[in-house]
Design a protein around this motif. Structure first.
Motif, mmCIF file in Angstrom:
data_model
loop_
_atom_site.group_PDB
_atom_site.id
_atom_site.type_symbol
_atom_site.label_atom_id
_atom_site.label_comp_id
_atom_site.label_asym_id
_atom_site.label_seq_id
_atom_site.Cartn_x
_atom_site.Cartn_y
_atom_site.Cartn_z
ATOM 1 N N ARG A 98 0.830 -1.203 0.000
ATOM 2 C CA ARG A 98 0.000 0.000 0.000
ATOM 3 C C ARG A 98 0.867 1.258 0.000
ATOM 4 N N SER A 121 -5.574 -7.238 -4.538
ATOM 5 C CA SER A 121 -5.447 -6.625 -3.215
ATOM 6 C C SER A 121 -6.107 -5.252 -3.235
ATOM 7 N N PRO A 122 -6.475 -4.717 -2.064
ATOM 8 C CA PRO A 122 -7.021 -3.355 -2.022
ATOM 9 C C PRO A 122 -6.063 -2.329 -2.614
ATOM 10 N N LEU A 126 -7.065 0.200 -5.570
ATOM 11 C CA LEU A 126 -7.010 1.643 -5.339
ATOM 12 C C LEU A 126 -6.233 2.336 -6.442
ATOM 13 N N ILE A 167 -14.205 -4.913 -2.474
ATOM 14 C CA ILE A 167 -13.023 -4.065 -2.290
ATOM 15 C C ILE A 167 -13.364 -2.617 -2.600
ATOM 16 N N ALA A 170 -15.378 -1.122 0.229
ATOM 17 C CA ALA A 170 -14.562 -0.854 1.420
ATOM 18 C C ALA A 170 -13.711 0.403 1.236
ATOM 19 N N LEU A 171 -13.139 0.561 0.039
ATOM 20 C CA LEU A 171 -12.323 1.746 -0.233
ATOM 21 C C LEU A 171 -13.181 3.013 -0.224
#
Length: 568
Positions: A98, A121-122, A126, A167, A170-171
């Motif tokens: 991240r 993955s987040p 993103l 995802i 959540a973001l």
């Protein structure tokens, strides 16, 4: 998706997908994949970017500060050009992944090459979704591009589809995406391009490209039946791409672009040592093997490395056996421990333990605490010390550690060396990434039954349209002096570069004029016609200035004239 690949005779700049070249602002559908620890460093990225190719900076294994420095330098050296940086999946340390994405977004890095992902993955979602929007026609437009490197269908499929709702939700709930960005992301594939990685150096599943590429193309078509945007995702070929025949075959199978690896590590711009480049230049097809991977040693994951000239693979295998056979370092027989200290660690085991714990205390404190409690965990991390250092010793060219060099390499290196034999590329010092790329791509347009010519050395810049041959002031003379040839060459080069002949210094190298291989070969062809001589493309390598080339050509013309007179 790739109509240009059906005809090899259209020229190197037409090979592959026009959409891929346009998307990334390229001259050639040719990419250099990231090599970890900065082996694919600034010099390599600069050389290939200026030549109209795509190159991914090898950020894996580097600190955030080091990656930030690379971004700053590449922005300064390549103004106006989009950058591509590697993002390696780190499921054991998602905070690091991240942090790297945050760095890329903060500095506006336009493209990432996503590698080693087992699931989305987040962090990568993103990166893809941030800044996404709907245009006036309602079409989703991404601000950042993603090139995913995969070897398995189950890993590839999520990149052809939109990011998972869970995802994105959540973001958005965390305030990291706006509702508009999340809505646009639901209409976009996660990746713009998916690279199919076959048998390659480093982490590899040793897949067969002729099986994997068609399988991924079929998967793309099936996903596109329910999500039409998947049809626009480009498909690249990597692993074994090191000869014109391999490149031609990849495009014939429908690849939109090709990705090289080992051949770039062997080029002078790579950030590895001359000693490693020499080892790579001597490698044959069978001079590679599998060895334990430093980042996933405890899981038994392996990487493909060079075995000729180094004992790393053998010593890595010994560490694997010891790890499997014993519950702790203290349980290893004393004689074996002494051998490890003398041959691999070259210092007391206690010193390696202390250094290892200090490193992980800073990198991952929880893992360091676990190692203090669990002897088996500590043993794995101590063995990782050797595996990790071995790649750094190779990059640095540490002379006292030659036998411990870890050099990521696939059989493609041996194939390239076989092709390069008898050409200037046989010399490691002559391997320049842009010239190699041009030579491979140009030769891939020729019938495979004919020997492939090697392009002259050139720091090839994206060319303007080829200039027509300047009209001669008078009919060619019956014989030529070196001065005549020199003057003609100066006029030709000036015309191709849109300069005045007065700006051309005959003592400067052809390379210094950024004369790309296409223009150099064009001038050479015209010169053949003018002198009635058959000229080798390697002449410009052997006689790298206008002055020296003109002198040599004058001698060749004289020899031919004498031979013709003798024959009469």
């Amino acid at each position: 998706m790739n109509p240009a690949s059906s005809s090899m005779a259209r020229g190197a700049e037409q090979l592959g997908s026009a959409a891929f070249r346009q998307r990334h602002g390229l001259r050639l559908a040719y990419m250099a994949g990231a090599m970890a620890n900065g082996i694919a460093g600034e010099e390599l990225v600069i050389a290939l970017s200026r030549a109209g190719c795509l190159a991914s900076f090898g950020a894996a294994g580097l600190s955030l500060e080091r990656v930030g420095e690379a971004i700053a330098r590449l922005r300064a050296e390549l103004p106006g050009k989009p950058l591509c940086f590697n993002l390696i999946h780190t499921p054991d340390d998602p905070a690091l992944e991240r942090a790297l994405v945050d760095l890329y977004l903060r500095h506006g890095v336009e493209t990432i090459e996503a590698s080693a992902f087992m699931a989305l993955s987040p962090a990568i979602v993103l990166y893809r979704a941030k800044g996404a929007r709907l245009d006036d026609a309602g079409n989703a437009v991404a601000r950042q591009r993603v090139i995913a490197k995969v070897s398995r269908r189950e890993v590839a499929e999520p990149f052809f589809r939109p990011a998972p709702d869970a995802i994105l939700d959540a973001l958005q709930a965390a305030g990291e995406l706006t509702a508009q960005e999340a809505a646009a992301a639901r209409l976009l594939p996660v990746a713009d391009d998916v690279t199919v990685e076959a048998d390659s150096g480093g982490h590899t599943d040793r897949q067969s490209l002729v099986c994997a590429l068609p399988a991924l193309a079929l998967l793309r078509r099936r996903v596109a039946e329910v999500f039409p945007a998947a049809a626009r995702v480009g498909l690249g070929a990597a692993g074994g791409i090191s000869t014109p025949a391999a490149i031609a075959a990849a495009f014939a199978m429908g690849a939109d672009y090709v990705v090289t690896g080992s051949v770039n590590q062997a080029c002078v711009e790579s950030a590895t040592s001359p000693a490693v480049r020499k080892l790579l230049a001597d490698a044959d097809l069978a001079d590679v093997t599998m060895a334990p991977a430093a980042d996933m040693f405890e899981l038994g994951v392996q990487v493909q490395v060079l075995k000729r000239g180094t004992l790393f693979a053998v010593r890595g295998a010994q560490l694997t056996e010891l790890y499997r056979a014993h519950p702790s370092l203290q349980a290893i027989p004393p004689a074996e421990l002494a051998r490890l200290e003398q041959q691999l660690f070259r210092q007391p085991l206690s010193a390696v333990e202390a250094e290892t714990l200090a490193f992980w205390q800073q990198r991952n404190p929880a893992l360091a605490d676990q190692a203090r409690r669990e002897p088996k965990v500590l043993m794995g991390l101590v063995f990782r010390w050797y595996l990790g250092q071995s790649s750094r010793w190779a990059i640095q060219g540490a002379p006292e550690r030659t036998l411990d060099y870890q050099v990521w390499c696939g059989p493609a290196m041996g194939a390239f060396n076989a092709w390069a034999a008898g050409t200037p590329f046989a010399d490691p010092a002559a391997r320049r990434a842009a010239a190699v790329a041009d030579a491979l791509m140009q030769a891939a347009t020729q019938p495979l039954s004919q020997p492939a010519p090697v392009a002259p050395a050139a720091q090839a810049a994206p060319p303007q349209a080829l200039r027509p041959e300047p009209a001669p002031a008078a009919a060619p003379p019956a014989s030529f002096s070196a001065e005549d040839i020199q003057e003609w060459l100066m006029e030709q080069i000036a015309s191709q570069l849109d300069l005045s002949p007065d700006d051309i210094d005959p003592r400067r190298t052809f390379e210094s004029y950024t004369l790309d291989s296409t223009r150099a070969l064009l001038i050479l062809t015209r010169l053949e016609k003018r002198l009635a001589l058959k000229l080798s493309p390697t002449l410009i390598w052997n006689y790298p200035t206008i002055e020296t080339l003109a002198t040599q050509l004058c001698k060749m013309a004289l020899v031919k004239k004498i031979d013709m007179q003798a024959a009469q």
